[in-house]
Design a protein around this motif. Structure first.
Motif, PDB file in Angstrom:
ATOM      1  N   GLU A 348       0.865  -1.192   0.096  1.00  0.00           N
ATOM      2  CA  GLU A 348      -0.027  -0.020  -0.054  1.00  0.00           C
ATOM      3  C   GLU A 348       0.746   1.172   0.051  1.00  0.00           C
ATOM      4  OE1 GLU A 348      -2.738  -0.145  -0.678  1.00  0.00           O
ATOM      5  OE2 GLU A 348      -3.987  -1.862   0.037  1.00  0.00           O
ATOM      6  N   GLN A 349       1.933   1.195   0.309  1.00  0.00           N
ATOM      7  CA  GLN A 349       2.890   2.296   0.578  1.00  0.00           C
ATOM      8  C   GLN A 349       3.786   2.530  -0.856  1.00  0.00           C
ATOM      9  OE1 GLN A 349       2.544   0.041   3.414  1.00  0.00           O
ATOM     10  NE2 GLN A 349       1.057   1.490   3.697  1.00  0.00           N
ATOM     11  N   SER A 350       3.788   1.614  -1.583  1.00  0.00           N
ATOM     12  CA  SER A 350       4.250   1.613  -3.038  1.00  0.00           C
ATOM     13  C   SER A 350       4.914   0.348  -3.284  1.00  0.00           C
ATOM     14  CB  SER A 350       4.934   2.995  -3.328  1.00  0.00           C
ATOM     15  OG  SER A 350       6.341   2.773  -2.734  1.00  0.00           O
ATOM     16  N   LEU A 351       4.252  -0.680  -3.035  1.00  0.00           N
ATOM     17  CA  LEU A 351       4.956  -2.095  -3.678  1.00  0.00           C
ATOM     18  C   LEU A 351       6.246  -2.612  -3.113  1.00  0.00           C
ATOM     19  CD1 LEU A 351       3.899  -1.616  -7.380  1.00  0.00           C
ATOM     20  CD2 LEU A 351       2.368  -1.511  -5.609  1.00  0.00           C
ATOM     21  N   TYR A 352       6.573  -2.072  -1.733  1.00  0.00           N
ATOM     22  CA  TYR A 352       7.757  -2.247  -1.409  1.00  0.00           C
ATOM     23  C   TYR A 352       8.212  -3.759  -1.209  1.00  0.00           C
ATOM     24  CZ  TYR A 352       8.435   2.661   0.178  1.00  0.00           C
ATOM     25  OH  TYR A 352       8.495   4.135   0.285  1.00  0.00           O
ATOM     26  N   GLY A 353       7.398  -4.465  -0.934  1.00  0.00           N
ATOM     27  CA  GLY A 353       7.600  -6.091  -0.588  1.00  0.00           C
ATOM     28  C   GLY A 353       8.062  -6.569  -2.119  1.00  0.00           C
ATOM     29  N   SER A 354       7.370  -6.540  -3.294  1.00  0.00           N
ATOM     30  CA  SER A 354       7.546  -7.162  -4.414  1.00  0.00           C
ATOM     31  C   SER A 354       8.701  -6.278  -5.129  1.00  0.00           C
ATOM     32  CB  SER A 354       6.316  -7.016  -5.316  1.00  0.00           C
ATOM     33  OG  SER A 354       5.876  -5.636  -5.403  1.00  0.00           O
ATOM     34  N   ILE A 355       8.972  -5.089  -4.812  1.00  0.00           N
ATOM     35  CA  ILE A 355      10.184  -4.392  -5.363  1.00  0.00           C
ATOM     36  C   ILE A 355      11.299  -5.167  -4.644  1.00  0.00           C
ATOM     37  CG2 ILE A 355      11.467  -2.375  -5.558  1.00  0.00           C
ATOM     38  CD1 ILE A 355       8.716  -1.016  -5.891  1.00  0.00           C
ATOM     39  N   SER A 356      11.199  -5.434  -3.399  1.00  0.00           N
ATOM     40  CA  SER A 356      12.553  -6.045  -2.814  1.00  0.00           C
ATOM     41  C   SER A 356      12.739  -7.270  -3.225  1.00  0.00           C
ATOM     42  CB  SER A 356      12.045  -6.146  -1.244  1.00  0.00           C
ATOM     43  OG  SER A 356      12.653  -7.117  -0.710  1.00  0.00           O
ATOM     44  N   TYR A 357      11.623  -7.834  -3.560  1.00  0.00           N
ATOM     45  CA  TYR A 357      11.907  -9.554  -4.053  1.00  0.00           C
ATOM     46  C   TYR A 357      12.399  -9.368  -5.374  1.00  0.00           C
ATOM     47  CZ  TYR A 357      10.892 -14.233  -5.308  1.00  0.00           C
ATOM     48  OH  TYR A 357      11.109 -15.825  -5.637  1.00  0.00           O
ATOM     49  N   ILE A 358      12.205  -8.428  -6.175  1.00  0.00           N
ATOM     50  CA  ILE A 358      12.766  -8.513  -7.447  1.00  0.00           C
ATOM     51  C   ILE A 358      14.063  -7.935  -7.520  1.00  0.00           C
ATOM     52  CG2 ILE A 358      12.648  -6.677  -9.443  1.00  0.00           C
ATOM     53  CD1 ILE A 358       9.731  -6.234  -9.098  1.00  0.00           C
ATOM     54  N   GLU A 359      14.512  -7.056  -6.532  1.00  0.00           N
ATOM     55  CA  GLU A 359      15.938  -6.494  -6.549  1.00  0.00           C
ATOM     56  C   GLU A 359      16.689  -7.638  -5.814  1.00  0.00           C
ATOM     57  OE1 GLU A 359      15.965  -2.502  -5.332  1.00  0.00           O
ATOM     58  OE2 GLU A 359      15.151  -1.873  -7.434  1.00  0.00           O
ATOM     59  N   LYS A 360      16.241  -8.523  -5.026  1.00  0.00           N
ATOM     60  CA  LYS A 360      16.989  -9.433  -4.301  1.00  0.00           C
ATOM     61  C   LYS A 360      17.097 -10.373  -5.174  1.00  0.00           C
ATOM     62  CE  LYS A 360      15.934  -9.599   0.597  1.00  0.00           C
ATOM     63  NZ  LYS A 360      15.264 -10.222   1.643  1.00  0.00           N
ATOM     64  N   TYR A 361      16.209 -10.991  -5.998  1.00  0.00           N
ATOM     65  CA  TYR A 361      16.432 -12.317  -6.611  1.00  0.00           C
ATOM     66  C   TYR A 361      16.238 -12.183  -8.156  1.00  0.00           C
ATOM     67  CZ  TYR A 361      15.212 -13.568  -1.668  1.00  0.00           C
ATOM     68  OH  TYR A 361      15.473 -13.502  -0.381  1.00  0.00           O
ATOM     69  N   LEU A 362      15.481 -11.201  -8.788  1.00  0.00           N
ATOM     70  CA  LEU A 362      15.299 -11.110 -10.096  1.00  0.00           C
ATOM     71  C   LEU A 362      15.963 -10.243 -11.072  1.00  0.00           C
ATOM     72  CD1 LEU A 362      11.577 -11.374  -9.541  1.00  0.00           C
ATOM     73  CD2 LEU A 362      13.202 -13.158  -9.971  1.00  0.00           C
ATOM     74  N   ALA A 363      16.215  -8.928 -10.593  1.00  0.00           N
ATOM     75  CA  ALA A 363      16.776  -8.097 -11.483  1.00  0.00           C
ATOM     76  C   ALA A 363      17.079  -6.769 -10.929  1.00  0.00           C
ATOM     77  CB  ALA A 363      15.956  -7.789 -12.877  1.00  0.00           C
ATOM     78  N   ARG A 364      18.311  -6.050 -11.366  1.00  0.00           N
ATOM     79  CA  ARG A 364      18.640  -4.669 -10.782  1.00  0.00           C
ATOM     80  C   ARG A 364      18.167  -3.766 -11.667  1.00  0.00           C
ATOM     81  NH1 ARG A 364      22.621  -6.951  -7.307  1.00  0.00           N
ATOM     82  NH2 ARG A 364      21.598  -7.396  -5.337  1.00  0.00           N
ATOM     83  N   ARG A 365      17.868  -2.570 -11.143  1.00  0.00           N
ATOM     84  CA  ARG A 365      17.629  -1.457 -12.013  1.00  0.00           C
ATOM     85  C   ARG A 365      18.370  -0.207 -11.356  1.00  0.00           C
ATOM     86  NH1 ARG A 365      11.337  -0.713 -12.568  1.00  0.00           N
ATOM     87  NH2 ARG A 365      11.936   0.237 -14.669  1.00  0.00           N
ATOM     88  N   PRO A 366      19.064   0.884 -12.037  1.00  0.00           N
ATOM     89  CA  PRO A 366      19.891   1.824 -11.461  1.00  0.00           C
ATOM     90  C   PRO A 366      19.242   2.214 -10.125  1.00  0.00           C
ATOM     91  CG  PRO A 366      19.702   2.117 -13.700  1.00  0.00           C
ATOM     92  CD  PRO A 366      18.743   1.132 -13.397  1.00  0.00           C
TER      93      PRO A 366
END
Lengths: 533, 533
Positions: A348-366
């Motif tokens: 609700e505060q801006s997809l923090y949980g799923s973004i954390s999953y992406i950045e840990k396990y899937l892909a990095r962005r600048p």
């Protein structure tokens, strides 16, 4: 009605086998439908999440209890590797009691709620109507706010509710979703939004510096609905804040305009909890027989706002995800790929949980130059390219998200992935008689599949009947268990279970589009989300 | 748009006279429209009644202030013989503050309101769900209610809002109203209703005898709306009572069913006021030139419930009545018959004010054997025949009532008075371009013209656009000034002023039906009121 026909048909199909000693297992689809219809637990799960656990604001004491409950429940269902996956979030916060009254010129008990992550207050003070929507508005009010409750919203007028509040999608409505829109990027607009993205903190600091007693905001829905969203979860706000129902807010503003100078008595008995700044996604697996590391995934955000019990947003999706896991386990179907279930946090505060999953396990962005608040985190994603895949990037073969209330699933958004359309259509086809057969080419946003899709992963969100999600329950104090539709929830869990089985057992992973080099058409500022209000 | 065309047309009509020294007065219709459009006070009046005076529960301190204000306002407008006309009603009652919280199993600030004419309470106690809808249900709960807050409503489920909340009538909708229904009396049903008519008192006494801490009722609208109606205005209830929003009530009931035994903390800081059991209708006249005693009349009830500010029910009608008086005075038109304006009191508890006026000045009907509560007073009227006209019976040449919210007037119900139809149609015809030209043969009920019509008087209520009256504002906590529609209110006041002028200056009084000897087709139990929820 369609469900009854379908069950009758599957019962008939297995009847000739009844005389054998050990009948072969029923077809996989029939086992999913049998389990999801006749032994459904989806409403039991949803009631635990809402009536019993209550609102699940990220890092609140209630959410801590909910996290523990979810871990235990996934374990009870028999999932493996059940774990809390932490990420940096901020403070806990909860409401103990609240009361807002107009005490002069006449006593009225107002309909109001504390704004999340604002400090407590217990004070009686006059109001001032000082609408401020951007920093340039502060100057006009400097020196006038000390000792006052400051009404910062323009009063506005009620909307005329000429559309039904409760809707199901017609075939025509769904066809309208299936429209390709050419990208029309507007980086300047993105920059303007980012430039204005500190307004909530700026206003808070301005009111504090001016010596205001509190901030008062108007609800954004009429007829006494309340929400109480606030975004200063990292530090907490400095100024106490309350949201007042539109009817009551406008009365205050009118009386002030008449020179009647209302006085408010505000009790906002709220508490911060700084025991742990980490929030946790809950992850759990049904291991696959194939040990290549390839997996498919279903997710829904488990966190909510605090005005209601977070029922349609998003105990509904969370319960469907958990029930899909239970159905698959109970069906005895062994997946080739591992199936992972995620209950996201901080969405609700801006997809923090799923973004954390992406950045840990899937892909990095600048990475951004400075720490991000909610708006910066969300809108700032738009131009964070290029994408650098991590080793786990190829492993995720498909992701399915649920977060549009408790309405029946009607189909799926293919996220502009044209090669996936016929495959998704084939997978969904047995659910066409239950109304879920539509695959539309286009995209939708605003929830946890969004930034997976933004980095090029095959991540999808379902199309759902809107019911009264946008009009009434989304984030509101009417978001309670009784607004959930049991038959819709059962259908959703079955569809999800089935799609996970199909994706897990498919010979090849779903095709992917090229890794994106710029925002996708329904990223913020591109195309409107038809389900968003 | 139609209004602009009309004004352009009237401006054109008077243009050739502009060169004369003393132009003759504009036609009466144009003067009414000019005054009611260009110098309207209707919203100023409505705001005084709502924002400033607030809810006007009969005999409450706020209503006493409102009565004084109305007298002063009628005098300021220049009306004659402004008077308070008293009748026996009961106790005053008002809310100072209220708060209802669930304290176990988890803290939730609930949305709730004290029920009118219940005593105060400040207590924390467990709940019990004990649905009771008739006296036969009491036995099951005897001995189980002591020390508890008793939830007496069945929890039910939310309605699916598949119809728009806000509506205007199409020509087709209005045509549907124009349907004759042959009377189908059901005296047995009337007797059953009367036999059940003491249920509220019976339940109150039962809960008191059982030692219940308080009565808890569910709202009858979803999405957090509240009402707080209560009918024990003669004696006051013995048991404290609160109404809880549907979402909160159902959560309590579900948790109780799960064995979680919620505890409520209830503060109902309410006050009785026994300084004067008399309620007062406010009456005021514009004297006619004809001294025969013949008069015409407009009325609207001024009293309200307490959850909102009584804006659409019925500051709207009251402000239109008062504004019609102002328009007529300002227009300089001299009526032949006297025009009387009535702001009724005690309407919400069952038309007490207008019934008192009828029985004092117009006609008598057989008195009931015993004192009447609200339900008995209303439903008991059905078979109170024969009618005995009083000397003033013939003097009332026409009565016009407004009480269906702030929606534009669309026409009038002719109350089965076939001879009046063409006359009413002719009178209304100049307002056809403003949408108010329809005259329908049938009847409507539930407000203050009803029992005038029941004794054979030419008493009428207007057809109005429903807006969100039935769906949202009627009796609810959302019944506030911002839900009033200014253009509609201006139109209504002009139509009313014009109909009063036409009726006052007509050569002959309106034709009448024979004096009724039995209930009329839309008396209670006959035909449904299309405007009622």
């Amino acid at each position: 009605m369609r469900l009854i026909h379908l069950l009758a048909a599957t019962a008939l199909a297995s009847a000739p086998l009844a005389a054998q000693d050990t009948p072969p297992p029923a077809p996989e689809f029939a086992r999913i439908v049998d389990e999801g219809t006749n032994r459904s637990q989806v409403m039991v799960l949803a009631q635990q999440m809402t009536d019993v656990l209550g609102p699940r604001l990220t890092n609140s004491p209630a959410m801590r209890r909910a996290e523990d409950w979810a871990v235990a429940e996934f374990q009870r269902i028999g999932l493996s590797n059940v774990r809390k996956d932490g990420f940096d979030f901020g403070r806990g916060w909860s409401i103990e009691r609240s009361s807002v009254r107009m005490v002069t010129p006449r006593p009225v008990q107002l309909t109001a709620i504390p704004i999340a992550w604002t400090p407590p207050v217990n004070a009686t003070a006059p109001i001032i109507v000082a609408p401020m929507e951007k920093k340039e508005h502060f100057a006009a009010w400097r020196g006038k706010l000390a000792g006052k409750f400051v009404l910062v919203s323009p009063p506005g007028a009620p909307k005329e509710g000429t559309e039904p509040a409760f809707k199901r999608l017609s075939g025509e409505d769904i066809a309208k979703l299936d429209t390709y829109r050419e990208p029309t990027w507007d980086p300047a607009r993105n920059e303007r939004t980012l430039a204005a993205s500190t307004f909530e903190e700026d206003l808070d600091a301005f009111l504090k510096a001016e010596g205001a007693v509190g901030l008062v905001r108007k609800s954004y829905r009429d007829n006494k609905l309340l929400h109480g969203e606030g975004y200063q979860h990292r530090t907490g706000a400095q100024t106490p804040g309350i949201e007042i129902a539109n009817e009551d807010y406008r009365r205050l503003a009118r009386l002030a305009a008449m020179g009647q100078a209302p006085t408010l008595e505000v009790v906002s008995d709220v508490k911060f909890d700084d025991s742990n700044p980490q929030a946790y996604n809950i992850l759990a697996d049904i291991p696959g027989t194939d040990r290549t590391g390839s997996y498919v995934m279903a997710g829904a955000h488990f966190d909510s706002w605090v005005a209601g019990d977070g029922a349609t947003d998003n105990a509904a999706g969370s319960a469907m995800v958990m029930e899909a896991a239970r159905i698959i386990r109970a069906s005895g179907i062994r997946p080739k790929r591992t199936i992972r279930f995620a209950l996201w946090n901080g969405e609700e505060q801006s997809l923090y949980g799923s973004i954390s999953y992406i950045e840990k396990y899937l892909a990095r962005r600048p990475a951004p130059a400075a720490p991000q608040n909610s708006e910066q985190n969300y809108y700032g994603q738009t131009w964070r390219y290029p994408v650098t895949p991590l080793p786990g990037y190829r492993d995720l073969a498909a992701y399915f998200n649920i977060d549009n209330g408790s309405g029946k699933l009607r189909g799926i958004y293919a996220e502009n992935n044209s090669a996936a359309v016929p495959i998704l259509r084939e997978w969904l086809s047995p659910f066409a008689p239950m109304g879920a057969g539509s695959v539309v080419f286009g995209r939708t946003g605003g929830t946890d599949h969004q930034f997976m899709a933004a980095v090029g992963l095959p991540a999808f969100q379902f199309i759902q009947d809107p019911l009264d999600y946008s009009s009434v329950t989304h984030h509101s104090n009417a978001d309670t268990f009784d607004h959930l539709k049991p038959a819709d929830m059962r259908q959703g869990a079955m569809v999800l279970a089935w799609m996970l089985i199909k994706a897990a057992n498919a010979d090849a992973p779903l095709p992917r589009n090229p890794i994106p080099r710029q925002p996708l058409p329904t990223d913020p500022f591109q195309t409107p989300d038809p389900n968003a209000e």
